[in-house]
Design an enzyme around this catalytic site. Structure first.
Site, PDB file in Angstrom:
ATOM      1  CG  HIS A  17       3.389   9.736   1.909  1.00  0.00           C
ATOM      2  ND1 HIS A  17       3.435   8.802   0.918  1.00  0.00           N
ATOM      3  CD2 HIS A  17       3.551   9.054   3.076  1.00  0.00           C
ATOM      4  CE1 HIS A  17       3.624   7.592   1.438  1.00  0.00           C
ATOM      5  NE2 HIS A  17       3.691   7.720   2.751  1.00  0.00           N
ATOM      6  NE  ARG A  90      -1.472   5.257   7.120  1.00  0.00           N
ATOM      7  CZ  ARG A  90      -0.647   4.437   6.510  1.00  0.00           C
ATOM      8  NH1 ARG A  90      -0.824   4.167   5.242  1.00  0.00           N
ATOM      9  NH2 ARG A  90       0.344   3.885   7.143  1.00  0.00           N
TER      10      ARG A  90
HETATM   11  P1  ADP Z   1       7.158   3.771   6.599  1.00  0.00           P
HETATM   12  O1  ADP Z   1       7.568   2.523   5.880  1.00  0.00           O
HETATM   13  O2  ADP Z   1       8.239   4.462   7.326  1.00  0.00           O
HETATM   14  O3  ADP Z   1       5.890   3.622   7.402  1.00  0.00           O
HETATM   15  P2  ADP Z   1       5.601   5.169   4.627  1.00  0.00           P
HETATM   16  O4  ADP Z   1       6.104   5.807   3.394  1.00  0.00           O
HETATM   17  O5  ADP Z   1       4.619   4.048   4.464  1.00  0.00           O
HETATM   18  O6  ADP Z   1       6.891   4.761   5.418  1.00  0.00           O
HETATM   19  O7  ADP Z   1       4.935   6.256   5.572  1.00  0.00           O
HETATM   20  C1  ADP Z   1       5.656   7.346   6.075  1.00  0.00           C
HETATM   21  C2  ADP Z   1       4.805   8.078   7.088  1.00  0.00           C
HETATM   22  O8  ADP Z   1       3.652   8.623   6.463  1.00  0.00           O
HETATM   23  C3  ADP Z   1       4.267   7.229   8.231  1.00  0.00           C
HETATM   24  O9  ADP Z   1       4.258   8.024   9.394  1.00  0.00           O
HETATM   25  C4  ADP Z   1       2.871   6.901   7.818  1.00  0.00           C
HETATM   26  O10 ADP Z   1       2.037   6.641   8.940  1.00  0.00           O
HETATM   27  C5  ADP Z   1       2.491   8.190   7.132  1.00  0.00           C
HETATM   28  N1  ADP Z   1       1.443   8.000   6.136  1.00  0.00           N
HETATM   29  C6  ADP Z   1       1.366   7.078   5.164  1.00  0.00           C
HETATM   30  N2  ADP Z   1       0.237   7.202   4.443  1.00  0.00           N
HETATM   31  C7  ADP Z   1      -0.431   8.253   5.002  1.00  0.00           C
HETATM   32  C8  ADP Z   1      -1.708   8.861   4.745  1.00  0.00           C
HETATM   33  N3  ADP Z   1      -2.513   8.408   3.788  1.00  0.00           N
HETATM   34  N4  ADP Z   1      -2.059   9.914   5.514  1.00  0.00           N
HETATM   35  C9  ADP Z   1      -1.239  10.344   6.506  1.00  0.00           C
HETATM   36  N5  ADP Z   1      -0.063   9.797   6.809  1.00  0.00           N
HETATM   37  C10 ADP Z   1       0.342   8.760   6.075  1.00  0.00           C
END
Ligand code: ADP
Length: 169
Positions: A17, A90
């Site tokens: 993130h 991802r």
């Molecule tokens: P949600 O429950 O809305 O998916 P997350 O906190 O899991 O919330 O993820 C928020 C965003 O960050 C999503 O778009 C997810 O695909 C992206 N994301 C999560 N982990 C990663 C990562 N390791 N690299 C890039 N983007 C990520």
């Protein structure tokens, strides 16, 4: 001023993130990282805790603001005069889900809210909040997944819960 919102659960924020936040912050004048308040049944951190963690983790990026919201993203975006949502991709498994949400948001907002996708940096492609929680709950090393202060907070949470990992999503 170009403003964008990066919505998500962030339970907790990971280096994946933070990589998206840093890169998006260079593309927009203001990036609002906003914790979604109504999705997870059994989060590890409360929304208030997640907001505090995000503020600490992003304190060195001056154009990042941290907020939370409930309900539909399109309403939150309209209220805050935001026309771009940022999401991270991802793997192909994220794609179908994200595509559907992006198209729904665009349709429901009458074209007012578009989504910009950033592909993950390869070193973070494997990272998800759920896997980090699972590893932490068994006392595993998460130092390469989250900032040290987040790892310490997670260890403390799992100590209180007796190390029980509960699937949230
Ligand atoms: P949600 O429950 O809305 O998916 P997350 O906190 O899991 O919330 O993820 C928020 C965003 O960050 C999503 O778009 C997810 O695909 C992206 N994301 C999560 N982990 C990663 C990562 N390791 N690299 C890039 N983007 C990520």
């Amino acid at each position: 001023m170009k403003r964008a919102v990066y919505p998500g659960s962030f339970d907790p924020v990971t280096y994946g993130h933070l990589d998206v936040i840093r890169r998006a912050s260079e593309m927009f004048d203001v990036l609002i990282v906003s914790v979604l308040n109504n999705k997870m049944k059994n989060p590890l951190f409360s929304v208030e805790e997640r907001v505090r963690i995000l503020k600490e983790a992003t304190k060195n990026i001056s154009n990042v603001q941290v907020d939370s919201f409930s309900g539909l993203l399109i309403n939150y975006a309209a209220e805050n005069n935001i026309h771009v949502a940022v999401r991270g991709l991802r793997a192909i498994t994220d794609f179908e889900y994200e595509l559907q949400i992006a198209q729904t948001n665009r349709k429901l907002s009458g074209g007012e809210l578009d989504t910009v996708f950033l592909t993950t940096s390869l070193e973070y492609a494997y990272l998800s909040s759920s896997s980090v929680k699972e590893i932490a709950s068994f006392g595993g090393n998460i130092s390469e997944c989250v900032p040290d202060f987040v790892a310490a907070l997670m260890t403390e949470k799992y100590r209180k819960r007796g190390g029980v990992y509960e699937q949230q999503d």
